[in-house]
Design a protein around this motif. Sequence first.
Motif, PDB file in Angstrom:
ATOM      1  N   VAL A   8      33.896  54.675  36.465  1.00 56.10           N
ATOM      2  CA  VAL A   8      35.097  54.065  35.896  1.00 56.10           C
ATOM      3  C   VAL A   8      34.728  53.392  34.578  1.00 56.10           C
ATOM      4  O   VAL A   8      33.828  52.547  34.534  1.00 56.10           O
ATOM      5  N   LEU A   9      35.419  53.765  33.511  1.00 59.98           N
ATOM      6  CA  LEU A   9      35.245  53.138  32.207  1.00 59.98           C
ATOM      7  C   LEU A   9      36.242  51.990  32.087  1.00 59.98           C
ATOM      8  O   LEU A   9      37.454  52.205  32.119  1.00 59.98           O
ATOM      9  N   ILE A  10      35.725  50.761  31.974  1.00 56.26           N
ATOM     10  CA  ILE A  10      36.559  49.564  31.826  1.00 56.26           C
ATOM     11  C   ILE A  10      36.678  49.246  30.340  1.00 56.26           C
ATOM     12  O   ILE A  10      35.684  48.918  29.686  1.00 56.26           O
ATOM     13  N   VAL A  11      37.878  49.339  29.800  1.00 51.37           N
ATOM     14  CA  VAL A  11      38.109  49.067  28.382  1.00 51.37           C
ATOM     15  C   VAL A  11      38.881  47.757  28.290  1.00 51.37           C
ATOM     16  O   VAL A  11      40.093  47.715  28.473  1.00 51.37           O
ATOM     17  N   GLU A  12      38.168  46.675  28.025  1.00 49.27           N
ATOM     18  CA  GLU A  12      38.741  45.328  28.061  1.00 49.27           C
ATOM     19  C   GLU A  12      37.930  44.434  27.134  1.00 49.27           C
ATOM     20  O   GLU A  12      36.709  44.359  27.249  1.00 49.27           O
ATOM     21  N   ASP A  13      38.624  43.739  26.211  1.00 50.33           N
ATOM     22  CA  ASP A  13      37.909  42.916  25.236  1.00 50.33           C
ATOM     23  C   ASP A  13      37.708  41.477  25.698  1.00 50.33           C
ATOM     24  O   ASP A  13      37.044  40.698  25.020  1.00 50.33           O
ATOM     25  N   GLU A  14      38.260  41.098  26.845  1.00 50.06           N
ATOM     26  CA  GLU A  14      38.029  39.765  27.397  1.00 50.06           C
ATOM     27  C   GLU A  14      36.916  39.860  28.434  1.00 50.06           C
ATOM     28  O   GLU A  14      37.120  40.414  29.526  1.00 50.06           O
ATOM     29  N   PRO A  15      35.723  39.327  28.121  1.00 50.97           N
ATOM     30  CA  PRO A  15      34.576  39.488  29.023  1.00 50.97           C
ATOM     31  C   PRO A  15      34.819  38.974  30.436  1.00 50.97           C
ATOM     32  O   PRO A  15      34.329  39.569  31.402  1.00 50.97           O
ATOM     33  N   GLU A  16      35.579  37.875  30.572  1.00 44.05           N
ATOM     34  CA  GLU A  16      35.808  37.319  31.904  1.00 44.05           C
ATOM     35  C   GLU A  16      36.576  38.303  32.779  1.00 44.05           C
ATOM     36  O   GLU A  16      36.250  38.487  33.959  1.00 44.05           O
ATOM     37  N   ILE A  17      37.591  38.956  32.200  1.00 46.89           N
ATOM     38  CA  ILE A  17      38.374  39.928  32.961  1.00 46.89           C
ATOM     39  C   ILE A  17      37.526  41.157  33.275  1.00 46.89           C
ATOM     40  O   ILE A  17      37.540  41.680  34.395  1.00 46.89           O
ATOM     41  N   ALA A  18      36.755  41.610  32.288  1.00 50.77           N
ATOM     42  CA  ALA A  18      35.892  42.777  32.501  1.00 50.77           C
ATOM     43  C   ALA A  18      34.860  42.497  33.591  1.00 50.77           C
ATOM     44  O   ALA A  18      34.565  43.367  34.420  1.00 50.77           O
ATOM     45  N   ASP A  19      34.315  41.267  33.603  1.00 54.84           N
ATOM     46  CA  ASP A  19      33.336  40.893  34.634  1.00 54.84           C
ATOM     47  C   ASP A  19      33.937  40.992  36.033  1.00 54.84           C
ATOM     48  O   ASP A  19      33.303  41.505  36.969  1.00 54.84           O
ATOM     49  N   ILE A  20      35.156  40.493  36.171  1.00 57.97           N
ATOM     50  CA  ILE A  20      35.821  40.504  37.476  1.00 57.97           C
ATOM     51  C   ILE A  20      36.087  41.939  37.931  1.00 57.97           C
ATOM     52  O   ILE A  20      35.803  42.314  39.073  1.00 57.97           O
ATOM     53  N   LEU A  21      36.625  42.750  37.033  1.00 52.36           N
ATOM     54  CA  LEU A  21      36.912  44.140  37.382  1.00 52.36           C
ATOM     55  C   LEU A  21      35.636  44.877  37.763  1.00 52.36           C
ATOM     56  O   LEU A  21      35.598  45.620  38.754  1.00 52.36           O
ATOM     57  N   GLN A  22      34.586  44.667  36.986  1.00 52.74           N
ATOM     58  CA  GLN A  22      33.316  45.340  37.264  1.00 52.74           C
ATOM     59  C   GLN A  22      32.783  44.931  38.636  1.00 52.74           C
ATOM     60  O   GLN A  22      32.324  45.782  39.414  1.00 52.74           O
ATOM     61  N   ALA A  23      32.846  43.650  38.948  1.00 56.97           N
ATOM     62  CA  ALA A  23      32.326  43.165  40.230  1.00 56.97           C
ATOM     63  C   ALA A  23      33.095  43.764  41.407  1.00 56.97           C
ATOM     64  O   ALA A  23      32.489  44.200  42.400  1.00 56.97           O
ATOM     65  N   TYR A  24      34.411  43.803  41.311  1.00 54.44           N
ATOM     66  CA  TYR A  24      35.212  44.343  42.406  1.00 54.44           C
ATOM     67  C   TYR A  24      34.997  45.843  42.570  1.00 54.44           C
ATOM     68  O   TYR A  24      34.914  46.350  43.700  1.00 54.44           O
ATOM     69  N   LEU A  25      34.918  46.575  41.466  1.00 53.96           N
ATOM     70  CA  LEU A  25      34.716  48.025  41.551  1.00 53.96           C
ATOM     71  C   LEU A  25      33.337  48.362  42.105  1.00 53.96           C
ATOM     72  O   LEU A  25      33.186  49.259  42.943  1.00 53.96           O
ATOM     73  N   GLU A  26      32.315  47.648  41.644  1.00 56.16           N
ATOM     74  CA  GLU A  26      30.964  47.950  42.104  1.00 56.16           C
ATOM     75  C   GLU A  26      30.767  47.524  43.555  1.00 56.16           C
ATOM     76  O   GLU A  26      29.943  48.106  44.261  1.00 56.16           O
TER      77      GLU A  26
END
Length: 234
Positions: A8-26
């Motif tokens: 999954v490619l996460i395209v998000e410029d807010e690091p906090e949101i990207a961190d959360i999405l990455q953690a849940y997906l992984e």
Amino acid sequence: MTDPSALVLIVEDEPEIADILQAYLERERLRTVRAGDGRRALDLHLSLKPDLVLLDVQMPLLDGWQVLAALRQRGDTPVIMLTALDQDIDKLTGLRIGADDYIVKPFNPAEVVARVHAVLRRSGRASRNPAPVLRVPPFQIDMENHAATVEIAGQAQRLSLTLTEFRLLVEMAQYPMRAFSRAELLEACLPEGDALERTVDSHVSKLRKKLEDLGVVGVPASVRGIGYRFRDLA
């Protein structure tokens, strides 16, 4: 069931949101890669060919609409739009250009994961068998045959790795953006014995030395206070 090898490619410029999405997906054993702007997203899409793109609308350099339009010119990679814009015209714009789903911020990360699974199933990417060959440039890792090569100056060089070194390479390459603790690597790659966490340091050091001898520097990368990551974040 969703393929655990799906990327999954996460395209998000807010690091906090990207961190959360990455953690849940992984946590769902999905692989992830991140882009902080539209141009980087298109570059990563071209080189890594992800199975799905989570795409924010308000992005630097190229916005989400531009990225989505470019992705649709390339093919049919599933795209879920993430945006704070909740007007019907915005949803219709996304769906007209070719988005597969649309999620409005603020969102529940668990719902995003559920939508990802649903879109992967609908697209047929959830039912395919996990690819036995993992490609994370400059590496190509044949997980079925326990063989790995690294491309140097256009030539594939075979890596001579111990079983533990191979396991470490595979574990980190599957989640190249993730920082692994020594305990995690110990459990995943040395499950047979009662090895201590410092044993991981020894195996990582030997793996790194073999790669450095071939000209590949900084793999695996040390993460201060945590452990190791496949490579330093760009």
